[in-house]
Design a protein around this motif. Sequence first.
Motif, PDB file in Angstrom:
ATOM      1  N   ALA A 183       0.774  -1.238  -0.091  1.00 37.28           N
ATOM      2  CA  ALA A 183      -0.179  -0.114  -0.150  1.00 37.28           C
ATOM      3  C   ALA A 183       0.820   1.234   0.006  1.00 37.28           C
ATOM      4  O   ALA A 183       0.410   2.292  -0.708  1.00 37.28           O
ATOM      5  CB  ALA A 183      -0.921  -0.184   1.186  1.00 37.28           C
ATOM      6  N   ALA A 184       2.086   1.211   0.767  1.00 36.42           N
ATOM      7  CA  ALA A 184       2.894   2.412   0.744  1.00 36.42           C
ATOM      8  C   ALA A 184       3.617   2.441  -0.551  1.00 36.42           C
ATOM      9  O   ALA A 184       3.816   3.715  -0.945  1.00 36.42           O
ATOM     10  CB  ALA A 184       3.983   2.195   2.056  1.00 36.42           C
ATOM     11  N   ALA A 185       4.101   1.400  -1.145  1.00 39.34           N
ATOM     12  CA  ALA A 185       4.597   1.711  -2.406  1.00 39.34           C
ATOM     13  C   ALA A 185       3.790   2.119  -3.560  1.00 39.34           C
ATOM     14  O   ALA A 185       4.009   2.943  -4.485  1.00 39.34           O
ATOM     15  CB  ALA A 185       5.262   0.118  -2.879  1.00 39.34           C
ATOM     16  N   ALA A 186       2.411   1.824  -3.317  1.00 38.74           N
ATOM     17  CA  ALA A 186       1.342   2.302  -4.475  1.00 38.74           C
ATOM     18  C   ALA A 186       1.121   3.746  -4.213  1.00 38.74           C
ATOM     19  O   ALA A 186       1.023   4.448  -5.213  1.00 38.74           O
ATOM     20  CB  ALA A 186       0.192   1.250  -4.263  1.00 38.74           C
ATOM     21  N   ALA A 187       1.115   4.107  -3.080  1.00 39.47           N
ATOM     22  CA  ALA A 187       0.747   5.412  -2.632  1.00 39.47           C
ATOM     23  C   ALA A 187       1.918   6.307  -3.072  1.00 39.47           C
ATOM     24  O   ALA A 187       1.756   7.565  -3.633  1.00 39.47           O
ATOM     25  CB  ALA A 187       0.568   5.581  -1.144  1.00 39.47           C
ATOM     26  N   ALA A 188       3.167   5.791  -2.817  1.00 39.83           N
ATOM     27  CA  ALA A 188       4.409   6.834  -3.261  1.00 39.83           C
ATOM     28  C   ALA A 188       4.356   6.706  -4.758  1.00 39.83           C
ATOM     29  O   ALA A 188       4.806   7.701  -5.574  1.00 39.83           O
ATOM     30  CB  ALA A 188       5.678   5.868  -2.936  1.00 39.83           C
ATOM     31  N   ALA A 189       4.272   5.621  -5.490  1.00 42.31           N
ATOM     32  CA  ALA A 189       3.982   5.867  -6.818  1.00 42.31           C
ATOM     33  C   ALA A 189       2.974   6.686  -7.428  1.00 42.31           C
ATOM     34  O   ALA A 189       2.955   7.238  -8.625  1.00 42.31           O
ATOM     35  CB  ALA A 189       3.879   4.261  -7.426  1.00 42.31           C
ATOM     36  N   ALA A 190       1.681   6.619  -6.882  1.00 41.21           N
ATOM     37  CA  ALA A 190       0.629   7.473  -7.122  1.00 41.21           C
ATOM     38  C   ALA A 190       1.102   8.807  -7.029  1.00 41.21           C
ATOM     39  O   ALA A 190       0.950   9.999  -7.953  1.00 41.21           O
ATOM     40  CB  ALA A 190      -0.593   7.526  -6.326  1.00 41.21           C
ATOM     41  N   VAL A 191       1.781   9.378  -6.084  1.00 43.51           N
ATOM     42  CA  VAL A 191       2.302  10.770  -5.799  1.00 43.51           C
ATOM     43  C   VAL A 191       3.472  11.261  -6.779  1.00 43.51           C
ATOM     44  O   VAL A 191       3.339  12.414  -7.408  1.00 43.51           O
ATOM     45  CB  VAL A 191       3.139  10.815  -4.340  1.00 43.51           C
ATOM     46  CG1 VAL A 191       3.728  12.148  -4.255  1.00 43.51           C
ATOM     47  CG2 VAL A 191       2.094  10.732  -3.353  1.00 43.51           C
ATOM     48  N   GLN A 192       4.222  10.251  -7.281  1.00 41.44           N
ATOM     49  CA  GLN A 192       5.162  10.360  -8.449  1.00 41.44           C
ATOM     50  C   GLN A 192       4.645  10.732  -9.468  1.00 41.44           C
ATOM     51  O   GLN A 192       5.037  11.354 -10.335  1.00 41.44           O
ATOM     52  CB  GLN A 192       6.457   9.259  -8.247  1.00 41.44           C
ATOM     53  CG  GLN A 192       7.063   9.290  -7.121  1.00 41.44           C
ATOM     54  CD  GLN A 192       8.316   7.930  -7.328  1.00 41.44           C
ATOM     55  OE1 GLN A 192       7.973   7.324  -8.096  1.00 41.44           O
ATOM     56  NE2 GLN A 192       9.302   8.294  -6.458  1.00 41.44           N
ATOM     57  N   GLY A 193       3.452  10.124  -9.981  1.00 47.38           N
ATOM     58  CA  GLY A 193       2.633  10.131 -11.244  1.00 47.38           C
ATOM     59  C   GLY A 193       2.145  11.357 -11.366  1.00 47.38           C
ATOM     60  O   GLY A 193       1.540  11.687 -12.364  1.00 47.38           O
ATOM     61  N   GLU A 194       1.907  12.124 -10.338  1.00 51.87           N
ATOM     62  CA  GLU A 194       1.200  13.191 -10.344  1.00 51.87           C
ATOM     63  C   GLU A 194       1.658  14.507 -10.893  1.00 51.87           C
ATOM     64  O   GLU A 194       3.095  14.767 -10.713  1.00 51.87           O
ATOM     65  CB  GLU A 194       0.527  13.774  -8.939  1.00 51.87           C
ATOM     66  CG  GLU A 194      -0.669  12.873  -8.382  1.00 51.87           C
ATOM     67  CD  GLU A 194      -0.789  13.085  -6.895  1.00 51.87           C
ATOM     68  OE1 GLU A 194      -0.214  14.228  -6.463  1.00 51.87           O
ATOM     69  OE2 GLU A 194      -1.908  12.537  -6.266  1.00 51.87           O
TER      70      GLU A 194
END
Length: 363
Positions: A352-363
């Motif tokens: 979940a933390a990795a997914a959240a981090a990836a989502a932030v980077q993709g913004e």
Amino acid sequence: AAVHVIRMALLGFGAVNRTLLEIVIQKQKRILPLELCVVGAVDSQGGRVATGGASLGMQALLDHKQAGESIVFFGEGEQCSDGLEMLEKLGTEGYDVLVDGSLMDLETGGVGLAAARRALGSGCAAVLANKGPLVMAYDELASLGLGGRLRFSSTVCGGLPVVNVGSRDVGFAADVTRVTGVFNSTSNYVLKQMGEGNSFESALATAQELGIAEADPSKDIDGWDTACKLVIIVNSVMGIPAQLNQVDVCGIRDITPEMISQAAERGEVYKLVASAVATADGADLSVEPKAVPSDSFVGGISGWMMGVVIMSDLFEEMSLKIDETSVTPTAGAVLRDICHFGQAELSHKRIAAAAAAAAVQGE
């Protein structure tokens, strides 16, 4: 790495849960990044619940019990009357896993079943060393505990991972056609002692003196402990719904030294054998004393040993056994289940933390 805390609510404070705490204290570094703590504990008289986000001291609990005192008089936390009140006071956000080491109740399932229902129904985990809830309501608890929140490997053959190997490594795709084995060390020890010339009564008395047999050993001697374990295996490993009243049960009281010596002359040895054979509409289940070849796998399950043979279409014949002379392997199996739950939780957290981090980077 940051630790992942697992908060335990202990139902029952007998030999299994006390030994569990001893092992946790010894193995704290070994099980990192998991960190286990106790937030509630009850024995037959009542218990205590930690307050204000604190935990109960594990060594202090052990010392208190060693001094002969009930947990209800422990100096930390808030008092509770039983396991259900413990869970109520903790609330669903106050603990992660119920650890049931309470006495088996085959009439109603007892407080163990009620507590497991509450824990699983509220999204917490339940690790059971108590067979009763599984025998009484396996399907219900398995449905409530989807996602690995229900674990119970210590209920069958103590430390031997029969349930884990059978359900995870064999039964995931294989059709398990037959399970047989020796699941009760007390009856097995008594038969071994009778084979060495002792009477049934003296062999049983010795087992009680050693602390392995219960003060009331009837469930062991009459086959019901074995039958309960067989029901759990059939449900969890074979995937076949089974209840205790489907098992043909015969204990070892009628086995005589003469029968044992005659079997020895034929190259055979008596064992209390559990057997489950898959049929078109379920399974044939039995527990009975049998004379088996001394040089067979089951014949070699001697003394305090327990063992199982699992036959399936993919893996053919698989045999496992354990020589368990104390409660430590059973308590170790409880710790194994808690850690498996904790590792799964930690993995989900990291994903979940990795997914959240990836989502932030993709913004």
